[in-house]
Design a protein around this motif. Structure first.
Motif, PDB file in Angstrom:
ATOM      1  N   UNK A 175      12.283  15.626  -2.118  1.00 32.49           N
ATOM      2  CA  UNK A 175      11.217  14.629  -1.986  1.00 32.49           C
ATOM      3  C   UNK A 175      11.821  13.379  -1.372  1.00 32.49           C
ATOM      4  N   UNK A 176      10.967  12.451  -0.995  1.00 32.93           N
ATOM      5  CA  UNK A 176      11.468  11.258  -0.313  1.00 32.93           C
ATOM      6  C   UNK A 176      10.465  10.127  -0.397  1.00 32.93           C
ATOM      7  N   UNK A 177      10.989   8.915  -0.317  1.00 28.52           N
ATOM      8  CA  UNK A 177      10.146   7.734  -0.113  1.00 28.52           C
ATOM      9  C   UNK A 177      10.553   7.130   1.216  1.00 28.52           C
ATOM     10  N   UNK A 178       9.569   6.826   2.061  1.00 25.15           N
ATOM     11  CA  UNK A 178       9.831   6.155   3.334  1.00 25.15           C
ATOM     12  C   UNK A 178       9.154   4.791   3.307  1.00 25.15           C
ATOM     13  N   UNK A 179       9.828   3.793   3.827  1.00 24.61           N
ATOM     14  CA  UNK A 179       9.268   2.437   3.844  1.00 24.61           C
ATOM     15  C   UNK A 179       9.934   1.649   4.962  1.00 24.61           C
ATOM     16  N   UNK A 217       0.882  -1.179   0.000  1.00 30.54           N
ATOM     17  CA  UNK A 217       0.000   0.000   0.000  1.00 30.54           C
ATOM     18  C   UNK A 217       0.914   1.222   0.000  1.00 30.54           C
ATOM     19  N   UNK A 218       0.920   1.967  -1.108  1.00 26.33           N
ATOM     20  CA  UNK A 218       1.829   3.117  -1.243  1.00 26.33           C
ATOM     21  C   UNK A 218       1.020   4.407  -1.340  1.00 26.33           C
ATOM     22  N   UNK A 219       1.176   5.267  -0.328  1.00 27.46           N
ATOM     23  CA  UNK A 219       0.404   6.512  -0.300  1.00 27.46           C
ATOM     24  C   UNK A 219       1.240   7.651  -0.872  1.00 27.46           C
ATOM     25  N   UNK A 248      -7.544   7.991   8.866  1.00 27.10           N
ATOM     26  CA  UNK A 248      -8.156   6.666   9.054  1.00 27.10           C
ATOM     27  C   UNK A 248      -7.191   5.712   9.761  1.00 27.10           C
ATOM     28  N   UNK A 249      -6.238   6.286  10.499  1.00 31.67           N
ATOM     29  CA  UNK A 249      -5.254   5.481  11.222  1.00 31.67           C
ATOM     30  C   UNK A 249      -4.559   4.450  10.345  1.00 31.67           C
ATOM     31  N   UNK A 250      -4.292   4.827   9.121  1.00 34.54           N
ATOM     32  CA  UNK A 250      -3.658   3.900   8.186  1.00 34.54           C
ATOM     33  C   UNK A 250      -2.156   4.151   8.151  1.00 34.54           C
ATOM     34  N   UNK A 251      -1.413   3.062   8.302  1.00 30.83           N
ATOM     35  CA  UNK A 251       0.039   3.136   8.152  1.00 30.83           C
ATOM     36  C   UNK A 251       0.414   2.441   6.845  1.00 30.83           C
ATOM     37  N   UNK A 252       0.801   3.205   5.833  1.00 36.83           N
ATOM     38  CA  UNK A 252       1.117   2.600   4.531  1.00 36.83           C
ATOM     39  C   UNK A 252       2.433   1.819   4.586  1.00 36.83           C
ATOM     40  N   UNK A 253       2.620   0.934   3.608  1.00 39.47           N
ATOM     41  CA  UNK A 253       3.919   0.264   3.466  1.00 39.47           C
ATOM     42  C   UNK A 253       4.963   1.248   2.960  1.00 39.47           C
TER      43      UNK A 253
END
Ligand code: PXG
Length: 404
Positions: free
Chosen positions: A264-268, A222-224, A243-248
């Motif tokens: 910019x950045x990607x966090x995972x 799941x990528x937001x 919605x208390x969602x923690x994306x991958x």
């Protein structure tokens, strides 16, 4: 030189890929900007949310000047003493374990796509070159060939093919559609928690949590894309938190640069990031440069310490209500979350553009998105008094049809 001179120069020597409002800006401070003739405007576009902290925030400028006096660029061939601290702070803020810095939003989205594909092959076991990524109708993730290739907007694609394969588009807002689109080859679902460029489209309550669960059940990332929705714009630090969602994976940009530099950045998770990237797999000359990192660290501190997400939630809710209370005959709907507001103009009352032009005359800079939506997304440092000032002018401009 006058505004007209500057506009003529752009027209003569610049590419024709934008249609700006006829105003030439030369100075900005907080929520205000000035044109070359000295007229003052309230900026309610805020650089498409790149200016959540306002123009030239003093604490961010201080970090810029301080860093510019020491070290600005190393490239990733060497370490610098800003990247590590920024990685840590952004991971702590987002609840992730690893961060990869880029420059523009589109680059970060491309990075996330590469990450998802490689994770799909290495970890999920998708057969070579068969990975699929599910995206949504009405999406906006940037302007690269791959990204416009999966846009549903014909103009963004027209003339730019052939496109990158491997993307499947579903209806935005439907968890059922996601469930139906997933195959054993699906690596990821890429989604904006609220669609910005698409028209400030807030999905049905539960959409994010349900699609998050569908992804978990099917071993799909799941990528937001929080490039525009993140950093307080929608009334929480990240819009998924609603919605208390923690994306991958979370994709960030715009306000990370404090309105000053592109970063910019990607966090995972460490697992996903390391499955995808080893030395040489991906990179960028300017990604993670010390100047941008110093600015980003200050930009994050301002967001947290000035409680900008909370301000956005409080001021936004009453702003939306007051706009609805105008009961304008030209307005079909007022929607949004936090200080991220879309005012949809009735088709019979004309396009949104002439309303933006009328607002310009009133001293407010706003920009339409698509034909019918007037967008109001001021810097989050805006005060109640400034909102009231804007409301008086919005009431005038929205009182009657324009250019229909
Ligand atoms: N994702 C989202 C959700 C965006 O809003 C990008 C990616 C691309 O970022 P870069 O930095 O490559 O531009 C964006 C960009 C609009 C509008 O009308 C939105 C953007 C850009 C221009 C106009 O809302 N957002």
């Amino acid at each position: 030189m006058t505004s007209k001179d500057f506009m003529r120069l752009e027209e003569r020597y610049g590419a024709n890929n934008y249609q700006p409002l006829p105003v030439v800006l030369t100075r900005g401070e907080g929520v205000w900007v000035w044109d070359v003739e000295g007229n003052r405007y309230l900026d309610v576009l805020a650089g498409y949310s790149a200016l959540n902290q306002g123009h030239r925030h003093p604490r961010i400028l201080e970090a810029l000047y301080e860093q510019a006096g020491r070290l600005t660029l190393t490239a990733r061939a060497f370490h610098n003493d800003l990247l590590g601290p920024l990685c840590q702070e952004l991971c702590e803020l987002t609840g992730h374990e690893a961060m990869l810095p880029m420059n523009t939003g589109a680059e970060a989205v491309e990075t996330a796509i590469k990450m998802a594909r490689k994770w799909g092959y290495r970890v999920k076991g998708i057969p070579h070159d068969r990975a699929e990524i599910v995206v949504c109708g009405g999406n906006f993730h940037g302007r690269t060939i791959s990204i416009v290739g999966f846009s549903s907007e014909e103009q963004y694609r027209d003339g730019f093919g052939p496109f990158t394969p491997g993307f499947v588009r579903i209806e935005y807002g439907s968890a059922e559609a996601l469930r139906a689109a997933i195959t054993p080859h699906t690596a990821a679902f890429l989604v904006e928690p609220i669609q910005g460029e698409g028209g400030i489209i807030v999905p049905p309550e539960g959409f994010l949590a349900e699609t998050r669960a569908v992804c978990r059940d099917n071993n799909v990332l799941f990528m937001a894309d929080e490039i525009q929705s993140g950093f307080g714009r929608a009334g929480t630090m990240l819009a998924c938190q609603h919605e208390n969602v923690h994306p991958d994976a979370v994709i960030l940009g715009k306000a990370l640069g404090g309105g000053i530099v592109p970063i910019s950045a990607v966090c995972a998770s460490r697992e996903v990031m390391d499955a995808a990237f080893t030395p040489g797999d991906h990179g960028s000359t300017f990604g993670g440069n010390p100047l941008a990192c110093a600015v980003a660290r200050a930009a994050l501190r301002v967001l947290v310490e000035e409680r900008l997400p909370e301000r956005s939630a409080e001021l936004g809710a009453s702003f939306i209500q007051k706009l609805r209370d105008l009961k304008s005959p030209v307005v079909k709907e007022v929607r949004g979350r936090g200080l991220w507001i879309g005012v949809e103009i009735e088709e019979e009352a004309g396009d949104a553009r002439p309303y933006c032009e009328a607002l310009l005359e009133q001293g407010i800079l706003a920009k339409e998105t698509h034909k019918q939506v007037l967008r109001i997304s001021p810097p989050l440092v805006i005060t109640q008094a400034e909102i009231d000032w804007a409301l008086e002018r919005l009431a005038v401009v929205l009182a009657e049809p324009r250019g229909a």
